[in-house]
Motif scaffolding. Structure first.
Motif, PDB file in Angstrom:
ATOM      1  N   GLU A   1       0.818  -1.204  -0.157  1.00  0.00           N
ATOM      2  CA  GLU A   1       0.055   0.033   0.051  1.00  0.00           C
ATOM      3  C   GLU A   1       0.909   1.260   0.011  1.00  0.00           C
ATOM      4  O   GLU A   1       0.661   2.248   0.776  1.00  0.00           O
ATOM      5  N   ALA A   2       1.673   1.225  -0.602  1.00  0.00           N
ATOM      6  CA  ALA A   2       2.770   2.572  -0.852  1.00  0.00           C
ATOM      7  C   ALA A   2       1.878   3.749  -0.917  1.00  0.00           C
ATOM      8  O   ALA A   2       0.891   3.836  -1.901  1.00  0.00           O
ATOM      9  N   GLN A   3       1.868   4.795  -0.009  1.00  0.00           N
ATOM     10  CA  GLN A   3       1.151   5.924  -0.030  1.00  0.00           C
ATOM     11  C   GLN A   3       0.966   6.683  -1.558  1.00  0.00           C
ATOM     12  O   GLN A   3       1.767   7.095  -1.929  1.00  0.00           O
ATOM     13  N   THR A   4      -0.307   6.691  -1.825  1.00  0.00           N
ATOM     14  CA  THR A   4      -0.697   7.401  -3.146  1.00  0.00           C
ATOM     15  C   THR A   4      -0.252   6.724  -4.336  1.00  0.00           C
ATOM     16  O   THR A   4      -0.656   6.834  -5.459  1.00  0.00           O
ATOM     17  N   ARG A   5       0.574   5.612  -4.365  1.00  0.00           N
ATOM     18  CA  ARG A   5       1.448   5.002  -5.486  1.00  0.00           C
ATOM     19  C   ARG A   5       1.535   3.560  -5.073  1.00  0.00           C
ATOM     20  O   ARG A   5       2.662   2.896  -4.656  1.00  0.00           O
ATOM     21  N   VAL A   6       0.548   2.664  -5.189  1.00  0.00           N
ATOM     22  CA  VAL A   6       0.520   1.250  -4.722  1.00  0.00           C
ATOM     23  C   VAL A   6       1.293   0.457  -5.505  1.00  0.00           C
ATOM     24  O   VAL A   6       1.501   0.770  -7.020  1.00  0.00           O
ATOM     25  N   PHE A   7       2.170  -0.267  -5.116  1.00  0.00           N
ATOM     26  CA  PHE A   7       2.875  -1.418  -5.713  1.00  0.00           C
ATOM     27  C   PHE A   7       2.053  -2.658  -5.830  1.00  0.00           C
ATOM     28  O   PHE A   7       1.490  -3.301  -4.803  1.00  0.00           O
ATOM     29  N   TYR A   8       1.766  -3.224  -7.219  1.00  0.00           N
ATOM     30  CA  TYR A   8       1.191  -4.526  -7.304  1.00  0.00           C
ATOM     31  C   TYR A   8       2.236  -5.291  -8.024  1.00  0.00           C
ATOM     32  O   TYR A   8       2.664  -5.196  -9.048  1.00  0.00           O
ATOM     33  N   SER A   9       2.096  -6.363  -7.535  1.00  0.00           N
ATOM     34  CA  SER A   9       2.878  -7.581  -8.088  1.00  0.00           C
ATOM     35  C   SER A   9       2.217  -8.119  -9.450  1.00  0.00           C
ATOM     36  O   SER A   9       0.932  -8.097  -9.409  1.00  0.00           O
ATOM     37  N   PRO A  10       3.104  -8.230 -10.727  1.00  0.00           N
ATOM     38  CA  PRO A  10       1.976  -8.643 -11.783  1.00  0.00           C
ATOM     39  C   PRO A  10       1.568 -10.126 -11.563  1.00  0.00           C
ATOM     40  O   PRO A  10       0.542 -10.411 -12.471  1.00  0.00           O
ATOM     41  N   ARG A  11       1.910 -10.893 -10.594  1.00  0.00           N
ATOM     42  CA  ARG A  11       1.573 -12.269 -10.352  1.00  0.00           C
ATOM     43  C   ARG A  11      -0.151 -12.150  -9.947  1.00  0.00           C
ATOM     44  O   ARG A  11      -0.863 -13.071 -10.395  1.00  0.00           O
ATOM     45  N   PHE A  12      -0.689 -11.126  -9.444  1.00  0.00           N
ATOM     46  CA  PHE A  12      -2.067 -10.798  -9.294  1.00  0.00           C
ATOM     47  C   PHE A  12      -2.984 -10.896 -10.440  1.00  0.00           C
ATOM     48  O   PHE A  12      -4.055 -11.084 -10.365  1.00  0.00           O
TER      49      PHE A  12
END
Length: 469
Positions: free
Chosen positions: A295-306
């Motif tokens: 939940e990086a503030q204002t700029r969420v990190f999403y793994s491509p595995r999702f």
């Protein structure tokens, strides 16, 4: 002989008078902020108000260089203080004067200023450093993720050590300016709003600004080749999303189908949690192999595995809920993790109901029924899981069931009021489970000690669900 002694005594007296009283009793700042789960994380003796990062990163060699300047206020007289950091330091100044420094333990950088710092004094600390973050391990791991075209800083509870020195604990939040120069053609993604972008002599500098207080582990950086999109929430908050250009085509399509709904999901969650707390929003999907999102503030990190096999808006709802539960209101100690993960998981259920794929009551019942009484799932206490179980499924899922049980217990009206009152009461600050319980009791007019003891602090399956059935 006598005159020389008198002269020396006078000089000593003058020196003592020149030192502020609050600095005369100074000592070293503590090497930890006092969190029982992570005794060496964070530091004592000062409070940071702002980080200013001026960095350069070369993707070809994974080399990071630059200077981070911290603005902080001493909360005690200081002869020395610690920063949490893992790269190689070449220079430190305190208020413009060279300071001595040395590494200690896994991540402690001990700084000794040229003169003691008085309590209440506002200090400026500049640290110049370099390193190859992916090759630096602490406690057996690195939080820097190498990608085919760059690198990513994203992890919990620690990631700052690999790219900037800090007081690394959510109890000390600060604002940020992050400027990163990368080879022209590459991009640097970070938190907040993009203030400027300038190319000169084959390098492009990206200046990002986070004006609202932010915990150190929520600061993120991604360098590589990205396709950016721009949109806005209904309230006008700009949404910036970024997708690695070398993701597999199907993964990229699924990611866009999910993350591009950020504004819509924020609008929905605002009806439950109150106005979105920040002046920017969005997320990024880099080409990494890790299997978590953050939940990086204002700029969420999403793994491509999702997004490997299908769109997934549930994870987007989870991470965006954290913007209220974890980012806006951050935990005071890591044992309060239920306030982050339980409510973000519950937000997935609220979004599922919105999408007509199941109600929170139905989904909570499924979790409760799926785990028999002898399942180790129930031995993890969401309200105090211990550092070894901090991110256990029970913190997320049993934690979310506890929230539905709370809703059943206090009623829908008071529950909805509680979900908005908590972020409003602790805006841009920190909170504890005990404070949340107190607020729930005040709003509902109920004694909830027994409820929270059963659902959060008992290593056994609650006897009934829904609560009181």
């Amino acid at each position: 002989m006598r005159k020389r002694v008198i002269a020396s005594a006078t000089a000593v007296l003058g020196l003592l008078l020149a030192i502020p009283a609050s600095a005369a009793g100074a000592g070293p700042g503590a090497p930890g902020i006092g969190d029982p789960y992570y005794p060496t994380y964070g530091n004592g003796g000062y409070d940071v108000s702002h980080y200013d990062l001026d960095l350069a990163y070369q993707p070809a060699t994974d080399t990071l260089t630059g200077t981070t300047t911290l603005t902080a206020t001493a909360t005690q007289g200081l002869t020395s203080f610690d920063l949490d950091f893992a790269l190689d330091v070449s220079k430190v100044t305190v208020d413009g004067r060279p300071a001595r420094f040395a590494s200690s333990g896994e991540q402690e950088l001990v700084v000794t200023p040229a003169r003691p710092v008085a309590r209440g004094h506002r200090i400026t600390v500049a640290v110049t450093y370099s390193g190859v973050p992916s090759k630096v391990q602490r406690y057996g791991f690195t939080s820097w993720q190498r990608t085919p075209d760059g690198g990513v800083a994203a992890n919990e509870p620690e990631s700052a050590w690999w790219w900037f020195p800090s007081n690394d604990h959510p109890a000390d939040k600060a604002t940020y300016d992050v400027t990163v120069r990368v080879p022209a053609g590459d991009q640097a993604i970070s938190n907040g709003l993009l203030v400027s972008q300038r190319t000169e002599d084959g390098w492009t500098g990206f200046h990002w600004r986070q004006d609202d207080p932010q915990a150190t582990y929520l600061a993120t950086l991604a360098v590589g080749h990205f396709a950016l999109t721009h949109s806005a929430t209904r309230a006008g908050v700009p949404v910036i999303n970024a997708y690695s250009t070398d993701l597999p085509a199907a993964t990229a399509a699924n990611a866009r189908a999910s993350v591009e709904r950020t504004g819509e999901i924020i609008d929905f969650l605002s009806t439950w949690f109150g106005p979105y707390p920040f002046d920017a929003a969005g997320g990024y999907v880099p080409n990494v192999t890790s299997g978590f999102s953050l939940e990086a503030q204002t700029r969420v990190f999403y793994s491509p595995r999702f997004y490997a096999t299908a769109p997934n808006t549930g994870v987007v709802a989870h991470e965006l809920a954290h913007q209220w539960w974890g980012d806006d209101v951050s935990l005071e100690r890591w044992s309060d993790i239920w306030l982050n993960e339980g409510f973000a998981s519950y937000a997935e259920w609220l979004w599922a109901e919105h999408e007509h794929t199941g109600t929170p009551q139905q989904l909570a019942q499924q979790v409760y029924d799926a785990h028999p009484a002898d399942d180790p799932f129930w031995t993890v206490k969401p309200g105090d899981p211990g550092p070894q179980n901090q991110f256990d499924d029970a913190v997320y899922d049993r934690g979310a069931v506890a929230i539905q049980a709370l809703r059943d217990t206090i009623g829908d009206r008071d529950f909805r009021a509680l979900l908005k009152a908590w972020p409003a009461a602790h805006r841009y600050g920190n909170g504890t489970i005990a404070q949340f319980e107190g607020l729930a009791e005040r709003l509902s007019g109920r004694d909830l000690d027994g409820f929270f003891q059963t659902w959060l602090y008992t290593a056994a399956k609650p006897a009934s669900f829904p609560a009181g059935s």
